[in-house]
Design a protein around this motif. Structure first.
Motif, PDB file in Angstrom:
ATOM      1  N   ARG A 215       0.747  -1.297  -0.060  1.00  0.00           N
ATOM      2  CA  ARG A 215       0.061   0.079   0.103  1.00  0.00           C
ATOM      3  C   ARG A 215       0.836   1.225  -0.058  1.00  0.00           C
ATOM      4  N   ALA A 216       1.792   1.118   0.752  1.00  0.00           N
ATOM      5  CA  ALA A 216       2.821   2.416   0.650  1.00  0.00           C
ATOM      6  C   ALA A 216       3.570   2.543  -0.538  1.00  0.00           C
ATOM      7  N   PHE A 217       3.821   1.395  -1.250  1.00  0.00           N
ATOM      8  CA  PHE A 217       4.653   1.532  -2.321  1.00  0.00           C
ATOM      9  C   PHE A 217       3.659   1.884  -3.425  1.00  0.00           C
ATOM     10  N   ALA A 218       2.307   1.507  -3.451  1.00  0.00           N
ATOM     11  CA  ALA A 218       1.332   2.096  -4.519  1.00  0.00           C
ATOM     12  C   ALA A 218       1.185   3.591  -4.386  1.00  0.00           C
ATOM     13  N   SER A 219       1.155   4.250  -3.061  1.00  0.00           N
ATOM     14  CA  SER A 219       1.056   5.659  -2.944  1.00  0.00           C
ATOM     15  C   SER A 219       2.212   6.457  -3.407  1.00  0.00           C
ATOM     16  N   ALA A 220       3.393   5.802  -3.029  1.00  0.00           N
ATOM     17  CA  ALA A 220       4.646   6.380  -3.522  1.00  0.00           C
ATOM     18  C   ALA A 220       5.123   6.258  -5.214  1.00  0.00           C
ATOM     19  N   LEU A 221       4.363   5.172  -5.768  1.00  0.00           N
ATOM     20  CA  LEU A 221       4.309   5.040  -7.141  1.00  0.00           C
ATOM     21  C   LEU A 221       3.335   6.384  -7.797  1.00  0.00           C
ATOM     22  N   ALA A 222       2.286   6.442  -7.209  1.00  0.00           N
ATOM     23  CA  ALA A 222       1.407   7.746  -7.563  1.00  0.00           C
ATOM     24  C   ALA A 222       1.908   9.032  -7.618  1.00  0.00           C
ATOM     25  N   ALA A 223       2.723   9.153  -6.404  1.00  0.00           N
ATOM     26  CA  ALA A 223       3.475  10.448  -6.139  1.00  0.00           C
ATOM     27  C   ALA A 223       4.810  10.743  -7.161  1.00  0.00           C
ATOM     28  N   LEU A 224       5.122   9.680  -7.461  1.00  0.00           N
ATOM     29  CA  LEU A 224       6.335   9.756  -8.582  1.00  0.00           C
ATOM     30  C   LEU A 224       5.754  10.031  -9.807  1.00  0.00           C
ATOM     31  N   GLY A 225       4.756   9.400 -10.057  1.00  0.00           N
ATOM     32  CA  GLY A 225       3.928   9.888 -11.599  1.00  0.00           C
ATOM     33  C   GLY A 225       3.663  11.409 -11.602  1.00  0.00           C
ATOM     34  N   VAL A 226       3.057  11.793 -10.478  1.00  0.00           N
ATOM     35  CA  VAL A 226       2.665  13.573 -10.379  1.00  0.00           C
ATOM     36  C   VAL A 226       4.044  14.144 -10.441  1.00  0.00           C
ATOM     37  N   ALA A 227       5.016  13.705  -9.796  1.00  0.00           N
ATOM     38  CA  ALA A 227       6.012  14.674  -9.783  1.00  0.00           C
ATOM     39  C   ALA A 227       6.903  14.549 -11.171  1.00  0.00           C
ATOM     40  N   ALA A 228       7.182  13.507 -11.803  1.00  0.00           N
ATOM     41  CA  ALA A 228       7.606  13.331 -13.229  1.00  0.00           C
ATOM     42  C   ALA A 228       6.678  13.695 -14.135  1.00  0.00           C
ATOM     43  N   ASP A 229       5.492  14.001 -13.877  1.00  0.00           N
ATOM     44  CA  ASP A 229       4.552  14.453 -14.843  1.00  0.00           C
ATOM     45  C   ASP A 229       4.266  13.165 -15.831  1.00  0.00           C
ATOM     46  N   ALA A 230       4.295  12.032 -15.338  1.00  0.00           N
ATOM     47  CA  ALA A 230       4.135  10.807 -15.987  1.00  0.00           C
ATOM     48  C   ALA A 230       2.954   9.745 -15.610  1.00  0.00           C
ATOM     49  N   PRO A 231       1.947   9.280 -16.541  1.00  0.00           N
ATOM     50  CA  PRO A 231       0.965   8.707 -16.168  1.00  0.00           C
ATOM     51  C   PRO A 231       1.280   7.226 -15.445  1.00  0.00           C
ATOM     52  N   ILE A 232       2.111   7.152 -14.620  1.00  0.00           N
ATOM     53  CA  ILE A 232       2.357   6.039 -13.976  1.00  0.00           C
ATOM     54  C   ILE A 232       1.148   5.244 -13.277  1.00  0.00           C
ATOM     55  N   VAL A 233       0.274   5.923 -12.826  1.00  0.00           N
ATOM     56  CA  VAL A 233      -1.030   5.439 -12.069  1.00  0.00           C
ATOM     57  C   VAL A 233      -2.011   6.157 -12.962  1.00  0.00           C
ATOM     58  N   PRO A 234      -2.717   5.532 -14.061  1.00  0.00           N
ATOM     59  CA  PRO A 234      -3.683   6.420 -14.834  1.00  0.00           C
ATOM     60  C   PRO A 234      -5.062   6.819 -13.778  1.00  0.00           C
ATOM     61  N   PRO A 235      -5.742   7.433 -14.166  1.00  0.00           N
ATOM     62  CA  PRO A 235      -6.970   7.832 -13.373  1.00  0.00           C
ATOM     63  C   PRO A 235      -8.019   6.595 -13.084  1.00  0.00           C
ATOM     64  N   ALA A 236      -8.159   5.648 -13.976  1.00  0.00           N
ATOM     65  CA  ALA A 236      -8.969   4.529 -13.799  1.00  0.00           C
ATOM     66  C   ALA A 236      -7.923   3.437 -12.582  1.00  0.00           C
ATOM     67  N   PHE A 237      -6.980   3.498 -12.748  1.00  0.00           N
ATOM     68  CA  PHE A 237      -6.097   2.828 -11.797  1.00  0.00           C
ATOM     69  C   PHE A 237      -6.283   3.354 -10.453  1.00  0.00           C
ATOM     70  N   ALA A 238      -6.205   4.452 -10.283  1.00  0.00           N
ATOM     71  CA  ALA A 238      -6.385   5.471  -9.104  1.00  0.00           C
ATOM     72  C   ALA A 238      -7.711   5.119  -8.435  1.00  0.00           C
ATOM     73  N   ALA A 239      -8.617   5.299  -9.145  1.00  0.00           N
ATOM     74  CA  ALA A 239     -10.031   4.965  -8.708  1.00  0.00           C
ATOM     75  C   ALA A 239     -10.318   3.759  -8.236  1.00  0.00           C
ATOM     76  N   LEU A 240      -9.732   2.708  -8.872  1.00  0.00           N
ATOM     77  CA  LEU A 240      -9.905   1.286  -8.459  1.00  0.00           C
ATOM     78  C   LEU A 240      -9.125   1.144  -7.319  1.00  0.00           C
ATOM     79  N   ASP A 241      -7.835   1.764  -7.089  1.00  0.00           N
ATOM     80  CA  ASP A 241      -7.155   1.559  -5.747  1.00  0.00           C
ATOM     81  C   ASP A 241      -7.881   2.149  -4.560  1.00  0.00           C
ATOM     82  N   ALA A 242      -8.599   3.188  -4.855  1.00  0.00           N
ATOM     83  CA  ALA A 242      -9.473   3.826  -3.646  1.00  0.00           C
ATOM     84  C   ALA A 242     -10.343   2.887  -3.373  1.00  0.00           C
ATOM     85  N   ARG A 243     -11.038   2.230  -4.223  1.00  0.00           N
ATOM     86  CA  ARG A 243     -12.098   1.346  -3.971  1.00  0.00           C
ATOM     87  C   ARG A 243     -11.381  -0.088  -3.253  1.00  0.00           C
ATOM     88  N   ALA A 244     -10.194  -0.492  -3.732  1.00  0.00           N
ATOM     89  CA  ALA A 244      -9.711  -1.440  -3.105  1.00  0.00           C
ATOM     90  C   ALA A 244      -9.286  -1.011  -1.477  1.00  0.00           C
TER      91      ALA A 244
END
Length: 298
Positions: A215-244
């Protein structure tokens, strides 16, 4: 003669594995099959890099594709390992011999990295050895050992319907290092800490500690994507992670992200509600079992 090599799912360690963090990778029962009775007139760049001008066998990768589109399950590594495994058997070598596997891994890792401009080689390791591996770079060498996932951990795989270019995502992350070295360093410290926590939880057979690390790794991956302006965690993935997360589970890209496949990690299978939301997001469940054998003759 035919030789097969499995594909892979990366659970934790994406990106951070390149900086020395441990990655947890699983070989799966979808693989590439090299056929020694047929010659491929247009082999992959990775196979050509390994074989040079020598004839290359035809390799069937349909199990790692969806209607011609790569699923993100390590098809290039599996194709290369199956090819080198076939050539080893043709020389009279046994694929069950650990020293033969070490040679195949070294040759495949070098050719794969040369074509793809780098990479850690964890996908090559999964194709060679099979099973569940803890994979970690030690300078120019790789430390790879078989492990057991924590008892009770349920890993589910989902295909997003869209493939991603790992090289593009990696280039954006590399650009962040140049643009803001301190931010890059801080993010990779967080990624490494989380990846190490998850890997150590495997050694301790602690499913809840593993999920905390994931869970901590998933959060850090999302933060890396934001910082790098890279779609590492696409919106659909982020929404499903919130449900998970609401169901005490983790949903994140398996590997570099940007599309391809994702993993759902939990102490129980995904709920029917999660499956429904995944289908609504265009995701398709890909059932699998762990391939325990690695490269082998079939």
């Amino acid at each position: 003669m035919k030789v097969t090599a499995p594909g892979k799912l990366l659970l934790t360690g994406a990106y951070a594995v390149l900086e020395g963090a441990p990655a947890i990778v699983v070989a799966i029962d979808r693989g590439a099959i090299a056929d020694g009775s047929r010659v491929d007139t247009s082999p992959s760049a990775e196979v050509r890099a390994a074989l040079g001008d020598a004839p290359a066998p035809v390799v069937d990768v349909t199990a790692l594709h969806d209607d011609g589109t790569k699923l993100g399950l390590g098809s290039s590594a599996a194709s290369l390992v199956a090819t080198l495994g076939l050539r080893a058997v043709e020389r009279g070598e046994s694929l069950a011999d650990p020293t033969v596997r070490v040679r195949i891994f070294a040759a495949a890792r070098e050719a794969h990295a040369r074509v793809q401009g780098g990479g850690s080689g964890f996908d090559v390791a999964a194709s060679v050895h099979g099973g569940v591996l803890r994979y970690q770079l030690r300078g120019a060498s790789a430390d790879c050992r078989a492990i057991t996932l924590p008892e009770g951990l349920v890993v589910s795989c989902f295909w997003s319907g869209a493939s991603a270019r790992t090289s593009d995502l990696r280039a954006r992350v590399d650009a962040l290092r140049t643009r803001d070295a301190s931010a890059h360093r801080a993010l990779f410290v967080t990624l490494t800490t989380a990846a190490t926590h998850a890997a150590n939880a495997c050694d301790g057979r602690d499913v809840h500690a593993f999920l905390d690390g994931a869970r901590a790794f998933a959060s850090a991956l999302a933060a890396l994507g934001v910082a790098a302006d890279a779609p590492i965690v696409p919106p659909a993935f982020a929404a499903l992670d919130a449900r998970a997360n609401d169901e005490r589970a983790v949903f994140m890209p398996s590997g570099a992200g940007g599309g391809d496949v994702a993993v759902h990690l939990a102490a129980r299978p995904p709920t029917e509600s999660f499956f429904a939301h995944a289908r609504a997001a265009g995701m398709r469940h890909l059932p699998f079992v762990v391939d325990r054998e690695g490269v082998r003759v079939i």
